[in-house]
Design a protein around this motif. Structure first.
Motif, PDB file in Angstrom:
ATOM      1  N   UNK A 169       0.795  -1.233   0.000  1.00  0.00           N
ATOM      2  CA  UNK A 169       0.000   0.000   0.000  1.00  0.00           C
ATOM      3  C   UNK A 169       0.821   1.274   0.000  1.00  0.00           C
ATOM      4  N   UNK A 170       2.136   1.143  -0.062  1.00  0.00           N
ATOM      5  CA  UNK A 170       2.988   2.334  -0.094  1.00  0.00           C
ATOM      6  C   UNK A 170       3.256   2.752  -1.537  1.00  0.00           C
ATOM      7  N   UNK A 171       3.275   4.073  -1.745  1.00  0.00           N
ATOM      8  CA  UNK A 171       3.697   4.632  -3.040  1.00  0.00           C
ATOM      9  C   UNK A 171       4.974   5.416  -2.767  1.00  0.00           C
ATOM     10  N   UNK A 172       5.981   5.225  -3.599  1.00  0.00           N
ATOM     11  CA  UNK A 172       7.233   5.948  -3.383  1.00  0.00           C
ATOM     12  C   UNK A 172       7.683   6.575  -4.687  1.00  0.00           C
ATOM     13  N   UNK A 173       8.310   7.743  -4.576  1.00  0.00           N
ATOM     14  CA  UNK A 173       8.774   8.435  -5.774  1.00  0.00           C
ATOM     15  C   UNK A 173      10.185   8.951  -5.597  1.00  0.00           C
ATOM     16  N   UNK A 174      10.856   9.187  -6.715  1.00  0.00           N
ATOM     17  CA  UNK A 174      12.217   9.724  -6.664  1.00  0.00           C
ATOM     18  C   UNK A 174      12.373  10.746  -7.766  1.00  0.00           C
ATOM     19  N   UNK A 175      13.098  11.812  -7.449  1.00  0.00           N
ATOM     20  CA  UNK A 175      13.307  12.875  -8.431  1.00  0.00           C
ATOM     21  C   UNK A 175      14.792  13.115  -8.685  1.00  0.00           C
ATOM     22  N   UNK A 176      15.250  12.753  -9.863  1.00  0.00           N
ATOM     23  CA  UNK A 176      16.648  12.976 -10.241  1.00  0.00           C
ATOM     24  C   UNK A 176      16.668  13.615 -11.634  1.00  0.00           C
ATOM     25  N   UNK A 177      16.691  14.926 -11.663  1.00  0.00           N
ATOM     26  CA  UNK A 177      16.744  15.699 -12.923  1.00  0.00           C
ATOM     27  C   UNK A 177      15.495  15.631 -13.787  1.00  0.00           C
ATOM     28  N   UNK A 178      14.405  15.125 -13.265  1.00  0.00           N
ATOM     29  CA  UNK A 178      13.100  15.220 -13.936  1.00  0.00           C
ATOM     30  C   UNK A 178      12.116  15.660 -12.852  1.00  0.00           C
ATOM     31  N   UNK A 179      11.091  16.422 -13.211  1.00  0.00           N
ATOM     32  CA  UNK A 179      10.218  16.974 -12.168  1.00  0.00           C
ATOM     33  C   UNK A 179       9.350  15.953 -11.450  1.00  0.00           C
ATOM     34  N   UNK A 180       9.091  16.220 -10.167  1.00  0.00           N
ATOM     35  CA  UNK A 180       8.138  15.418  -9.398  1.00  0.00           C
ATOM     36  C   UNK A 180       7.614  16.288  -8.250  1.00  0.00           C
ATOM     37  N   UNK A 181       6.308  16.354  -8.149  1.00  0.00           N
ATOM     38  CA  UNK A 181       5.659  17.258  -7.196  1.00  0.00           C
ATOM     39  C   UNK A 181       4.698  16.453  -6.325  1.00  0.00           C
ATOM     40  N   UNK A 182       4.649  16.799  -5.024  1.00  0.00           N
ATOM     41  CA  UNK A 182       3.691  16.151  -4.123  1.00  0.00           C
ATOM     42  C   UNK A 182       2.486  17.082  -3.980  1.00  0.00           C
ATOM     43  N   UNK A 183       1.297  16.555  -4.123  1.00  0.00           N
ATOM     44  CA  UNK A 183       0.067  17.322  -3.894  1.00  0.00           C
ATOM     45  C   UNK A 183      -0.556  16.837  -2.592  1.00  0.00           C
ATOM     46  N   UNK A 184      -0.969  17.794  -1.754  1.00  0.00           N
ATOM     47  CA  UNK A 184      -1.440  17.423  -0.414  1.00  0.00           C
ATOM     48  C   UNK A 184      -2.865  17.926  -0.190  1.00  0.00           C
ATOM     49  N   UNK A 185      -3.786  17.005   0.036  1.00  0.00           N
ATOM     50  CA  UNK A 185      -5.131  17.437   0.435  1.00  0.00           C
ATOM     51  C   UNK A 185      -5.501  16.690   1.715  1.00  0.00           C
ATOM     52  N   UNK A 186      -6.605  17.057   2.337  1.00  0.00           N
ATOM     53  CA  UNK A 186      -6.978  16.419   3.598  1.00  0.00           C
ATOM     54  C   UNK A 186      -7.274  14.938   3.409  1.00  0.00           C
ATOM     55  N   UNK A 187      -7.791  14.608   2.240  1.00  0.00           N
ATOM     56  CA  UNK A 187      -8.233  13.222   2.056  1.00  0.00           C
ATOM     57  C   UNK A 187      -7.333  12.402   1.138  1.00  0.00           C
TER      58      UNK A 187
END
Ligand code: GLU
Length: 255
Positions: A169-187
């Motif tokens: 159930x975990x999602x993981x991301x990595x950013x190395x010279x390409x964009x990656x953004x976290x979006x945060x909402x309450x739900x």
């Protein structure tokens, strides 16, 4: 330039949201599309060549069950444009699936090593090595996602961003010279190469620094550097100029 997206939430099903958001990012250009969701501990993958709407109609992408998922539109750099080369890519035991943006420069040597270790590859892409490398490190670390992400990113060379879904159930991301953004909402929490991947649901975002690794465990996220240290990144508010079309140029970021 393709798009990647990850979603971990509790209010809506992942698949329709992923399909909708991939459509929003179509302007970035692509040749194929796919999504993966987690349902009852199993990772389900559906993908194919064509426009998001076409592949969705043919494969019923939006009907994949589950509230956690990842999605991708591909711009082929390694391997021809076909269904097998579309992302997400599975690990051998399907306990992990990966979407990737960019290029893994040392994929050939990693592929040779992993094949020697018994891994079987189904595509011609550079991206698939990430799935098998994660699987190897996940096994060696006894299912420690943080350790797995560190080891995998240390072994990869090139410019890349990727998002992986694990069967715990975990999602993981990595950013190395390409964009990656976290979006945060309450739900829900989002990961995306573009704010269009989560706008409408939230305007709160964290722009990862180069070399950042993010781990989303249901409703919490933590960001690490390659030395396993937790790093703090500011939360920005992305504001839209009302009345303008959903185009990148109309976006302003305020801390
Ligand atoms: N290099 C990868 C591939 O050819 C990913 C390309 C992309 O950024 O979409 O599949």
């Amino acid at each position: 330039m393709c798009s990647i997206i990850g979603y971990s939430g509790k209010l809506v099903s992942a698949a329709p949201l992923l399909v909708e958001k991939l459509k929003k990012m179509e302007y970035r250009g692509y040749d194929s599309v796919g999504i993966a969701t987690l349902n009852d501990g199993n990772i389900l993958v559906s993908k194919g060549v064509g426009k998001v709407a076409e592949v969705d109609e043919e494969m019923d992408l939006n009907k994949l069950p589950g509230q956690i998922g990842i999605g991708h539109t591909r711009w082929a750099t390694h391997g021809s444009v076909n269904d097998k080369n579309a992302h997400p890519h599975y690990s051998c035991s399907s306990n992990i699936a990966v979407v990737h943006n960019g290029i893994i420069e040392n994929y050939q040597e990693l592929k040779t090593e992993l094949t020697r270790d018994g891994h079987t590859f189904k595509s011609q892409t550079d991206s698939e090595v990430i799935a098998h490398l994660l699987e190897k490190c996940y096994q060696e670390s006894e299912s420690n996602v943080k350790e797995t992400m560190m080891k995998t990113c240390q072994a990869l060379k090139g410019s890349f961003a990727f998002v992986a879904i694990f069967d715990n159930g975990i999602i993981a991301g990595a950013r190395f010279d390409e964009p990656l953004i976290v979006g945060i909402s309450d739900s829900a929490l989002f990961l995306s190469s573009d704010v269009l991947g989560f706008l409408k649901y939230t305007d709160k975002s964290v722009f990862l620094d180069n070399g950042d690794i993010v781990i989303i465990d249901h409703n919490t996220y933590r960001i690490f550097d390659l030395n396993k240290r937790v790093v703090a990144r500011p939360i920005n508010q992305v504001a839209w100029e009302l009345g303008k079309s959903l185009k990148k140029e109309s976006m302003h970021i305020t801390p």
